[in-house]
Design an enzyme around this catalytic site. Structure first.
Site, PDB file in Angstrom:
ATOM      1  N   ASP A   8       0.862  -1.189   0.000  1.00 22.80           N
ATOM      2  CA  ASP A   8       0.000   0.000   0.000  1.00 22.80           C
ATOM      3  C   ASP A   8       0.899   1.240   0.000  1.00 22.80           C
ATOM      4  O   ASP A   8       2.132   1.128  -0.127  1.00 22.80           O
ATOM      5  CB  ASP A   8      -1.018  -0.037   1.154  1.00 22.80           C
ATOM      6  N   CYS A  65       2.980  -3.338   3.965  1.00 24.90           N
ATOM      7  CA  CYS A  65       2.197  -2.152   4.311  1.00 24.90           C
ATOM      8  C   CYS A  65       2.933  -1.449   5.454  1.00 24.90           C
ATOM      9  O   CYS A  65       4.130  -1.714   5.661  1.00 24.90           O
ATOM     10  CB  CYS A  65       0.749  -2.494   4.642  1.00 24.90           C
ATOM     11  N   GLY A  66       2.271  -0.568   6.176  1.00 23.40           N
ATOM     12  CA  GLY A  66       2.966   0.179   7.228  1.00 23.40           C
ATOM     13  C   GLY A  66       3.499  -0.732   8.309  1.00 23.40           C
ATOM     14  O   GLY A  66       4.672  -0.676   8.676  1.00 23.40           O
ATOM     15  N   THR A  67       2.645  -1.585   8.819  1.00 27.04           N
ATOM     16  CA  THR A  67       3.050  -2.521   9.881  1.00 27.04           C
ATOM     17  C   THR A  67       3.175  -3.966   9.391  1.00 27.04           C
ATOM     18  O   THR A  67       3.724  -4.805  10.103  1.00 27.04           O
ATOM     19  CB  THR A  67       1.994  -2.533  11.001  1.00 27.04           C
ATOM     20  N   GLY A  68       2.594  -4.254   8.256  1.00 24.23           N
ATOM     21  CA  GLY A  68       2.485  -5.641   7.767  1.00 24.23           C
ATOM     22  C   GLY A  68       1.286  -6.357   8.350  1.00 24.23           C
ATOM     23  O   GLY A  68       0.908  -7.439   7.879  1.00 24.23           O
ATOM     24  N   HIS A  98       8.537 -24.778   9.060  1.00 28.01           N
ATOM     25  CA  HIS A  98       7.472 -25.425   9.833  1.00 28.01           C
ATOM     26  C   HIS A  98       6.066 -25.081   9.362  1.00 28.01           C
ATOM     27  O   HIS A  98       5.135 -25.857   9.598  1.00 28.01           O
ATOM     28  CB  HIS A  98       7.590 -25.049  11.312  1.00 28.01           C
ATOM     29  N   ARG A 109       7.146   0.477   8.182  1.00 28.74           N
ATOM     30  CA  ARG A 109       7.355   1.395   9.289  1.00 28.74           C
ATOM     31  C   ARG A 109       7.973   0.689  10.496  1.00 28.74           C
ATOM     32  O   ARG A 109       8.143   1.289  11.548  1.00 28.74           O
ATOM     33  CB  ARG A 109       6.021   2.047   9.678  1.00 28.74           C
ATOM     34  N   HIS A 133       4.752 -31.394  10.474  1.00 21.62           N
ATOM     35  CA  HIS A 133       4.315 -30.025  10.180  1.00 21.62           C
ATOM     36  C   HIS A 133       3.224 -30.024   9.111  1.00 21.62           C
ATOM     37  O   HIS A 133       2.306 -29.215   9.154  1.00 21.62           O
ATOM     38  CB  HIS A 133       5.501 -29.170   9.743  1.00 21.62           C
ATOM     39  N   ARG A 136      -0.050 -30.901  10.783  1.00 24.13           N
ATOM     40  CA  ARG A 136      -0.618 -29.739  11.485  1.00 24.13           C
ATOM     41  C   ARG A 136      -1.215 -28.738  10.508  1.00 24.13           C
ATOM     42  O   ARG A 136      -2.269 -28.147  10.777  1.00 24.13           O
ATOM     43  CB  ARG A 136       0.464 -29.086  12.351  1.00 24.13           C
TER      44      ARG A 136
HETATM   45  C1  RB5 Z   1      -1.763   2.862   6.452  1.00 22.41           C
HETATM   46  O1  RB5 Z   1      -1.698   4.070   7.141  1.00 22.41           O
HETATM   47  C2  RB5 Z   1      -1.600   1.697   7.403  1.00 22.41           C
HETATM   48  O2  RB5 Z   1      -2.729   1.586   8.197  1.00 22.41           O
HETATM   49  C3  RB5 Z   1      -1.343   0.435   6.642  1.00 22.41           C
HETATM   50  O3  RB5 Z   1      -0.220   0.588   5.849  1.00 22.41           O
HETATM   51  C4  RB5 Z   1      -1.065  -0.811   7.454  1.00 22.41           C
HETATM   52  O4  RB5 Z   1      -0.088  -0.563   8.417  1.00 22.41           O
HETATM   53  C5  RB5 Z   1      -2.231  -1.498   8.011  1.00 22.41           C
HETATM   54  O5  RB5 Z   1      -2.129  -2.543   8.669  1.00 22.41           O
END
Ligand code: RB5
Length: 145
Positions: A8, A65-68, A98, A109, A133, A136
């Site tokens: 994103d 994305c920002g956090t994944g 696994h 980020r 594995h 599972r």
């Molecule tokens: C976008 O601001 C942010 O929410 C997106 O990149 C992501 O981190 C969502 O999980």
């Protein structure tokens, strides 16, 4: 390997770095966007990448994305997808050995590009161990039965 790649707006720079890294390593990469810094909705990109993996147009997927977190939540909604959110090489390695992860998620980020590329490299190199594995994973696939 054929790799479907997507991000994103929060991970555009990291996607460029991962794309270059994968192409230099000789992989065939399909870039599913996003392509600009304009705000977009990560579930749409996740669906395109997981669709490519499930239809076997791609061997693996990588979502950024920002956090994944959003990408991993969205990707794991698709049956047959085993998306792993990894911000260290040990987790990336174990998710292959696994869990037979077929999609790697990372947060731009959270990790710098150097670590992200090391995680990607490790994740692509590791091999699923099968055996207990697989049993599972079969349970996961059949909703824990
Ligand atoms: C976008 O601001 C942010 O929410 C997106 O990149 C992501 O981190 C969502 O999980």
């Amino acid at each position: 390997m054929r790799i479907a790649l997507g991000c994103d707006h929060a991970a555009l720079d990291l996607k460029r770095a991962v794309l270059e890294f994968l192409q230099e390593a000789g992989h065939a990469v399909t870039d599913h966007g996003t392509y600009t810094e304009e705000s977009c909705d990560y579930p749409e990109v996740a669906a395109n990448v997981t669709g490519a993996v499930c239809s076997q147009g791609a061997d693996r997927g990588i979502l950024l994305c920002g956090t994944g977190i959003g990408m991993s939540i969205a990707a794991n909604k698709t049956k047959g997808i085993r998306a792993a959110l990894c911000h260290d090489t040990y987790s990336a390695s174990m998710s292959r050995r696994h869990n037979d992860s077929n999609v790697l998620c990372m947060g731009a980020r959270v990790v710098g590009s150097g670590l992200a590329l090391a995680i990607t490299d490790c994740w692509l190199a590791e091999v699923f161990e099968g055996g207990r594995h697989q049993r599972r994973l079969d349970m996961v696939e059949s909703d824990g039965q």
